[in-house]
Design a protein around this motif. Structure first.
Motif, PDB file in Angstrom:
ATOM      1  N   GLY A  89       0.863  -1.186   0.000  1.00 50.29           N
ATOM      2  CA  GLY A  89       0.000   0.000   0.000  1.00 50.29           C
ATOM      3  C   GLY A  89       0.891   1.225   0.000  1.00 50.29           C
ATOM      4  O   GLY A  89       0.797   2.084   0.872  1.00 50.29           O
ATOM      5  N   ALA A  91       1.638   3.698  -2.427  1.00 54.36           N
ATOM      6  CA  ALA A  91       1.426   4.959  -3.164  1.00 54.36           C
ATOM      7  C   ALA A  91       0.951   6.068  -2.223  1.00 54.36           C
ATOM      8  O   ALA A  91       0.198   5.787  -1.298  1.00 54.36           O
ATOM      9  CB  ALA A  91       0.381   4.735  -4.267  1.00 54.36           C
ATOM     10  N   GLY A  93       4.125   7.003  -2.132  1.00 54.61           N
ATOM     11  CA  GLY A  93       5.518   6.578  -2.039  1.00 54.61           C
ATOM     12  C   GLY A  93       6.350   7.163  -0.921  1.00 54.61           C
ATOM     13  O   GLY A  93       7.562   7.001  -0.913  1.00 54.61           O
ATOM     14  N   SER A  94       5.720   7.820   0.058  1.00 51.09           N
ATOM     15  CA  SER A  94       6.565   8.460   1.077  1.00 51.09           C
ATOM     16  C   SER A  94       7.199   7.439   2.034  1.00 51.09           C
ATOM     17  O   SER A  94       8.340   7.611   2.450  1.00 51.09           O
ATOM     18  CB  SER A  94       5.795   9.541   1.846  1.00 51.09           C
ATOM     19  OG  SER A  94       4.937   8.993   2.789  1.00 51.09           O
ATOM     20  N   TRP A  95       6.490   6.357   2.372  1.00 52.96           N
ATOM     21  CA  TRP A  95       7.123   5.326   3.216  1.00 52.96           C
ATOM     22  C   TRP A  95       8.277   4.680   2.448  1.00 52.96           C
ATOM     23  O   TRP A  95       9.318   4.362   3.009  1.00 52.96           O
ATOM     24  CB  TRP A  95       6.104   4.245   3.632  1.00 52.96           C
ATOM     25  CG  TRP A  95       5.257   4.626   4.803  1.00 52.96           C
ATOM     26  CD1 TRP A  95       4.877   5.873   5.167  1.00 52.96           C
ATOM     27  CD2 TRP A  95       4.686   3.734   5.779  1.00 52.96           C
ATOM     28  NE1 TRP A  95       4.104   5.827   6.297  1.00 52.96           N
ATOM     29  CE2 TRP A  95       3.969   4.541   6.691  1.00 52.96           C
ATOM     30  CE3 TRP A  95       4.694   2.359   5.963  1.00 52.96           C
ATOM     31  CZ2 TRP A  95       3.275   3.993   7.774  1.00 52.96           C
ATOM     32  CZ3 TRP A  95       4.005   1.814   7.037  1.00 52.96           C
ATOM     33  CH2 TRP A  95       3.310   2.624   7.938  1.00 52.96           C
ATOM     34  N   ASP A 121       1.303  -1.325  -4.823  1.00 58.61           N
ATOM     35  CA  ASP A 121       0.045  -0.615  -4.574  1.00 58.61           C
ATOM     36  C   ASP A 121      -0.946  -0.913  -5.701  1.00 58.61           C
ATOM     37  O   ASP A 121      -0.559  -1.225  -6.827  1.00 58.61           O
ATOM     38  CB  ASP A 121       0.258   0.905  -4.494  1.00 58.61           C
ATOM     39  CG  ASP A 121      -0.866   1.593  -3.724  1.00 58.61           C
ATOM     40  OD1 ASP A 121      -0.641   1.970  -2.554  1.00 58.61           O
ATOM     41  OD2 ASP A 121      -1.990   1.728  -4.269  1.00 58.61           O
ATOM     42  N   ASP A 138      -2.913  -5.624  -6.924  1.00 64.37           N
ATOM     43  CA  ASP A 138      -3.608  -5.872  -5.655  1.00 64.37           C
ATOM     44  C   ASP A 138      -2.778  -6.869  -4.845  1.00 64.37           C
ATOM     45  O   ASP A 138      -2.616  -8.030  -5.253  1.00 64.37           O
ATOM     46  CB  ASP A 138      -5.004  -6.448  -5.969  1.00 64.37           C
ATOM     47  CG  ASP A 138      -5.805  -6.728  -4.716  1.00 64.37           C
ATOM     48  OD1 ASP A 138      -5.218  -6.722  -3.612  1.00 64.37           O
ATOM     49  OD2 ASP A 138      -7.022  -6.960  -4.847  1.00 64.37           O
ATOM     50  N   PHE A 139      -2.263  -6.399  -3.709  1.00 67.38           N
ATOM     51  CA  PHE A 139      -1.391  -7.247  -2.892  1.00 67.38           C
ATOM     52  C   PHE A 139      -2.049  -8.572  -2.499  1.00 67.38           C
ATOM     53  O   PHE A 139      -1.371  -9.579  -2.332  1.00 67.38           O
ATOM     54  CB  PHE A 139      -0.947  -6.494  -1.614  1.00 67.38           C
ATOM     55  CG  PHE A 139      -0.197  -7.369  -0.654  1.00 67.38           C
ATOM     56  CD1 PHE A 139       1.111  -7.741  -0.909  1.00 67.38           C
ATOM     57  CD2 PHE A 139      -0.816  -7.861   0.483  1.00 67.38           C
ATOM     58  CE1 PHE A 139       1.791  -8.586  -0.048  1.00 67.38           C
ATOM     59  CE2 PHE A 139      -0.143  -8.702   1.363  1.00 67.38           C
ATOM     60  CZ  PHE A 139       1.167  -9.062   1.098  1.00 67.38           C
ATOM     61  N   ASP A 163       0.737   0.073   5.073  1.00 67.59           N
ATOM     62  CA  ASP A 163      -0.061   1.272   5.367  1.00 67.59           C
ATOM     63  C   ASP A 163      -1.347   1.169   4.538  1.00 67.59           C
ATOM     64  O   ASP A 163      -2.007   2.171   4.288  1.00 67.59           O
ATOM     65  CB  ASP A 163       0.772   2.506   4.977  1.00 67.59           C
ATOM     66  CG  ASP A 163       0.210   3.811   5.542  1.00 67.59           C
ATOM     67  OD1 ASP A 163      -0.588   3.752   6.493  1.00 67.59           O
ATOM     68  OD2 ASP A 163       0.570   4.887   5.028  1.00 67.59           O
ATOM     69  N   ALA A 165      -4.969   0.750   3.205  1.00 64.43           N
ATOM     70  CA  ALA A 165      -6.290   1.057   3.741  1.00 64.43           C
ATOM     71  C   ALA A 165      -7.298   0.768   2.639  1.00 64.43           C
ATOM     72  O   ALA A 165      -7.075   1.166   1.498  1.00 64.43           O
ATOM     73  CB  ALA A 165      -6.355   2.520   4.135  1.00 64.43           C
TER      74      ALA A 165
END
Ligand SMILES: C[S@@+](CC[C@H](N)C(=O)[O-])C[C@H]1O[C@@H](n2cnc3c(N)ncnc32)[C@H](O)[C@@H]1O
Length: 254
Positions: A89, A91, A93-95, A121, A138-139, A163, A165
């Protein structure tokens, strides 16, 4: 311990900066609100009043979520140079940006081991130098998990982060069930792919299923903690379950 002159100056500048930016942003009012829905107006107003949004912009992070991961990592040391990381999850991309920096996945620290970051993502998102991106996947599908396994090529993961959701339906019970299912999907993958001692971070929305999820995670990890980073908005039910020290599988009963 007595604070040195340098520490005192640093704290003063930091406090001044925080106050100034809080005042500056509290004063900003969104413009061009005509035609926007009430929820969109509220969102814009909140973004402008949020110091993390500006901080993220100034530090070139793609969104404010970066600070949640940095805060958890600063406190609990879940990432280190040389680590293999899976970001679910991811996008925009900050993590992933934070994970690349902290694992040295782009190889910028010459003397430190180089890590690797794999980010997935549902949405397509821009490349992050140093990371392998799986956009538009889709993971939870076996195809996505097979692609990730192939990319890992037999290497084990040191940290799995989610992350993710689900798109909220607005029906609390359904949304809570969806995010809990995502967490179990991540846990299953982490158990299969993690190295001994690996860490796991999953986002949850506080609900009645969380204590069971926490107990299930605890079976496989040394420590599990429920964490609410300061950067996570106080009015959201969002929390993270942070598990450290993957123990492997308990021996099968004889
Ligand atoms: C809060 S955002 C993640 C922000 C990200 N951590 C960052 O710092 O940029 C949640 C993301 O989870 C993704 N997501 C939700 N369900 C997913 C799934 N089944 N597979 C992959 N991604 C998913 C959404 O598309 C969304 O981009």
């Amino acid at each position: 311990m007595r604070k040195t002159e340098l520490q005192r100056s640093y704290l003063l500048i930091k406090r001044l900066f925080q106050t100034q930016s809080a005042v500056q942003y509290a004063k900003q009012q969104p413009r061009n609100l005509k035609g926007r829905s009430k929820s969109s107006q509220d969102w814009l107003t909140r973004q402008l009043a949020d110091p993390y949004v500006e901080k993220a912009r100034m530090m070139n992070y793609r969104c404010r979520s970066a600070f949640k991961l940095m805060e958890m990592d600063d406190k609990y040391k879940i990432l280190k140079p040389g680590d293999m990381v899976l970001d679910c999850g991811a996008a925009p991309g900050s993590w992933t940006q934070v994970a690349v920096e902290r694992t040295n996945a782009a190889g910028k620290q010459e003397r430190a081991p180089q890590g690797a970051v794999f980010s997935i993502d549902l949405l397509h998102f821009h490349a992050v130098p140093g990371a392998t991106i799986f956009g538009g996947m889709d993971f939870t599908t076996s195809l996505a998990q097979q692609r990730l396994r192939e990319s890992l090529a037999g290497r084990q993961v040191n940290c799995v982060m989610s992350d993710m959701a689900p798109n909220a339906t607005g029906v609390r019970m359904l949304d809570q069930e969806s995010i809990t299912n995502l967490c179990y999907e991540v846990l299953r993958f982490a158990l299969a792919m993690s190295a001994h001692g690996a860490n796991l971070v999953v986002k949850i929305w506080d609900n009645g299923d969380v204590p069971k999820l926490e107990r299930d995670i605890q079976t496989y990890y040394e420590k599990v903690k429920r964490v609410k980073p300061r950067a996570s908005r106080g009015d959201s039910a969002e929390h993270f379950l942070l598990a450290r020290g993957f123990k492997g599988f308990p021996p099968a009963p004889t």
